[in-house]
Design a protein around this motif. Structure first.
Motif, PDB file in Angstrom:
ATOM      1  N   LEU A  40       5.048   7.399 -27.502  1.00 58.70           N
ATOM      2  CA  LEU A  40       5.332   6.443 -26.433  1.00 58.70           C
ATOM      3  C   LEU A  40       4.305   5.324 -26.409  1.00 58.70           C
ATOM      4  CD1 LEU A  40       7.092   5.578 -24.074  1.00 58.70           C
ATOM      5  CD2 LEU A  40       5.701   7.022 -22.599  1.00 58.70           C
ATOM      6  N   GLY A  41       3.092   5.646 -26.670  1.00 59.26           N
ATOM      7  CA  GLY A  41       2.030   4.644 -26.646  1.00 59.26           C
ATOM      8  C   GLY A  41       1.172   4.797 -25.416  1.00 59.26           C
ATOM      9  N   GLU A  42      -0.109   4.883 -25.640  1.00 57.54           N
ATOM     10  CA  GLU A  42      -1.052   5.105 -24.541  1.00 57.54           C
ATOM     11  C   GLU A  42      -1.022   3.978 -23.520  1.00 57.54           C
ATOM     12  OE1 GLU A  42      -5.827   5.891 -23.901  1.00 57.54           O
ATOM     13  OE2 GLU A  42      -4.975   6.078 -25.910  1.00 57.54           O
ATOM     14  N   GLU A  43      -0.957   2.745 -23.992  1.00 56.36           N
ATOM     15  CA  GLU A  43      -0.940   1.607 -23.070  1.00 56.36           C
ATOM     16  C   GLU A  43       0.317   1.599 -22.212  1.00 56.36           C
ATOM     17  OE1 GLU A  43      -3.461  -0.448 -22.346  1.00 56.36           O
ATOM     18  OE2 GLU A  43      -4.566   0.872 -23.705  1.00 56.36           O
ATOM     19  N   HIS A  46      -0.096   3.703 -13.707  1.00 51.72           N
ATOM     20  CA  HIS A  46      -1.023   3.001 -12.816  1.00 51.72           C
ATOM     21  C   HIS A  46      -0.444   1.765 -12.136  1.00 51.72           C
ATOM     22  CE1 HIS A  46      -4.240   5.641 -14.006  1.00 51.72           C
ATOM     23  NE2 HIS A  46      -3.994   5.392 -15.268  1.00 51.72           N
ATOM     24  N   GLU A  47       0.626   1.209 -12.674  1.00 50.42           N
ATOM     25  CA  GLU A  47       1.139  -0.040 -12.127  1.00 50.42           C
ATOM     26  C   GLU A  47       2.468   0.093 -11.397  1.00 50.42           C
ATOM     27  OE1 GLU A  47       1.056  -2.952 -15.254  1.00 50.42           O
ATOM     28  OE2 GLU A  47      -1.033  -2.487 -15.727  1.00 50.42           O
ATOM     29  N   GLU A  48       3.196   1.166 -11.657  1.00 48.12           N
ATOM     30  CA  GLU A  48       4.475   1.376 -10.974  1.00 48.12           C
ATOM     31  C   GLU A  48       4.237   1.934  -9.580  1.00 48.12           C
ATOM     32  OE1 GLU A  48       7.701   0.770 -11.480  1.00 48.12           O
ATOM     33  OE2 GLU A  48       7.364  -0.103 -13.450  1.00 48.12           O
ATOM     34  N   GLU A  49       5.186   1.657  -8.691  1.00 50.25           N
ATOM     35  CA  GLU A  49       5.143   2.272  -7.369  1.00 50.25           C
ATOM     36  C   GLU A  49       5.376   3.771  -7.550  1.00 50.25           C
ATOM     37  OE1 GLU A  49       7.785   0.350  -4.632  1.00 50.25           O
ATOM     38  OE2 GLU A  49       7.324  -1.607  -5.493  1.00 50.25           O
ATOM     39  N   ALA A  50       4.739   4.577  -6.727  1.00 53.31           N
ATOM     40  CA  ALA A  50       4.781   6.035  -6.884  1.00 53.31           C
ATOM     41  C   ALA A  50       6.198   6.588  -6.961  1.00 53.31           C
ATOM     42  CB  ALA A  50       4.017   6.699  -5.741  1.00 53.31           C
ATOM     43  N   ASP A  51       7.106   6.049  -6.157  1.00 51.60           N
ATOM     44  CA  ASP A  51       8.470   6.584  -6.148  1.00 51.60           C
ATOM     45  C   ASP A  51       9.313   6.125  -7.341  1.00 51.60           C
ATOM     46  OD1 ASP A  51       8.568   3.957  -5.192  1.00 51.60           O
ATOM     47  OD2 ASP A  51      10.236   4.368  -3.836  1.00 51.60           O
ATOM     48  N   ARG A  52       8.767   5.272  -8.183  1.00 54.23           N
ATOM     49  CA  ARG A  52       9.489   4.794  -9.360  1.00 54.23           C
ATOM     50  C   ARG A  52       8.911   5.309 -10.670  1.00 54.23           C
ATOM     51  NH1 ARG A  52      10.844  -0.958 -10.027  1.00 54.23           N
ATOM     52  NH2 ARG A  52      12.208   0.100 -11.466  1.00 54.23           N
ATOM     53  N   ILE A  53       7.802   6.005 -10.626  1.00 54.28           N
ATOM     54  CA  ILE A  53       7.128   6.455 -11.847  1.00 54.28           C
ATOM     55  C   ILE A  53       8.035   7.347 -12.694  1.00 54.28           C
ATOM     56  CG2 ILE A  53       5.261   7.913 -12.748  1.00 54.28           C
ATOM     57  CD1 ILE A  53       3.468   6.743 -10.556  1.00 54.28           C
ATOM     58  N   VAL A  54       8.664   8.328 -12.096  1.00 57.06           N
ATOM     59  CA  VAL A  54       9.494   9.268 -12.858  1.00 57.06           C
ATOM     60  C   VAL A  54      10.651   8.527 -13.527  1.00 57.06           C
ATOM     61  CG1 VAL A  54      11.061  11.243 -12.690  1.00 57.06           C
ATOM     62  CG2 VAL A  54       8.855  11.298 -11.525  1.00 57.06           C
ATOM     63  N   ASP A  55      11.327   7.659 -12.785  1.00 57.12           N
ATOM     64  CA  ASP A  55      12.456   6.924 -13.359  1.00 57.12           C
ATOM     65  C   ASP A  55      12.008   6.000 -14.482  1.00 57.12           C
ATOM     66  OD1 ASP A  55      14.194   8.144 -11.590  1.00 57.12           O
ATOM     67  OD2 ASP A  55      14.076   6.514 -10.126  1.00 57.12           O
ATOM     68  N   ARG A  56      10.921   5.303 -14.272  1.00 59.29           N
ATOM     69  CA  ARG A  56      10.430   4.361 -15.284  1.00 59.29           C
ATOM     70  C   ARG A  56       9.940   5.097 -16.523  1.00 59.29           C
ATOM     71  NH1 ARG A  56      10.706   1.538 -18.650  1.00 59.29           N
ATOM     72  NH2 ARG A  56       9.319  -0.124 -19.196  1.00 59.29           N
ATOM     73  N   LEU A  57       9.244   6.207 -16.323  1.00 55.73           N
ATOM     74  CA  LEU A  57       8.742   6.992 -17.445  1.00 55.73           C
ATOM     75  C   LEU A  57       9.907   7.618 -18.222  1.00 55.73           C
ATOM     76  CD1 LEU A  57       6.287   7.970 -18.968  1.00 55.73           C
ATOM     77  CD2 LEU A  57       6.059   9.820 -17.297  1.00 55.73           C
ATOM     78  N   GLN A  74       1.431  15.561 -23.920  1.00 55.55           N
ATOM     79  CA  GLN A  74       1.770  15.998 -25.276  1.00 55.55           C
ATOM     80  C   GLN A  74       3.135  15.467 -25.706  1.00 55.55           C
ATOM     81  OE1 GLN A  74       1.453  20.250 -25.094  1.00 55.55           O
ATOM     82  NE2 GLN A  74      -0.787  20.227 -25.110  1.00 55.55           N
ATOM     83  N   LEU A  75       4.098  15.497 -24.794  1.00 56.11           N
ATOM     84  CA  LEU A  75       5.427  14.962 -25.084  1.00 56.11           C
ATOM     85  C   LEU A  75       5.349  13.470 -25.407  1.00 56.11           C
ATOM     86  CD1 LEU A  75       8.571  15.162 -25.091  1.00 56.11           C
ATOM     87  CD2 LEU A  75       8.441  14.570 -22.658  1.00 56.11           C
ATOM     88  N   CYS A  76       4.626  12.731 -24.588  1.00 53.46           N
ATOM     89  CA  CYS A  76       4.489  11.280 -24.811  1.00 53.46           C
ATOM     90  C   CYS A  76       3.807  11.006 -26.144  1.00 53.46           C
ATOM     91  CB  CYS A  76       3.726  10.641 -23.662  1.00 53.46           C
ATOM     92  SG  CYS A  76       4.661  10.628 -22.115  1.00 53.46           S
TER      93      CYS A  76
END
Length: 106
Positions: free
Chosen positions: A65-68, A75-86, A58-60
């Protein structure tokens, strides 16, 4: 140069205030640039990702932010980088919105 930096800081502060309002949480200073803001945001994004994924979606959606972009990060980031990248993607989107709001508000 100093005037440009002041303008940039105001944009960052505006984006931080918007995110605090959306998330209903205080983001701890000092926030001097987009990376500081993303680091301050990361614990809340991590919590949403792990405990309230629907609210994260909902925030996104709310910040457009954009679905893509979201799918790409999840789906493409390494698991430990998802939070930082998002967190950084959310900050960059809010900065863009704050920039245009200031530019066209007169």
């Amino acid at each position: 140069m100093e005037r440009e930096r002041d303008y940039e800081v105001k944009i960052i502060q505006s984006a931080a205030e918007d995110l605090e309002s959306l998330l209903q949480v205080p983001l701890k200073p000092p926030i001097m640039d987009k990376y500081d803001l993303a680091r301050a945001l990361a614990p809340y994004i991590g919590r949403l990702l792990n405990q309230d994924f629907e609210r994260l979606l909902q925030l996104c959606y709310k910040i457009d932010l954009g679905e893509e972009k979201l799918k790409s990060i999840l789906h493409e980031e390494e698991a430990d980088r998802i939070v930082d990248r998002l967190s950084l993607a959310i900050v960059e989107r809010q900065l863009l919105k704050a920039y245009f709001r200031r530019k066209y508000s007169g």
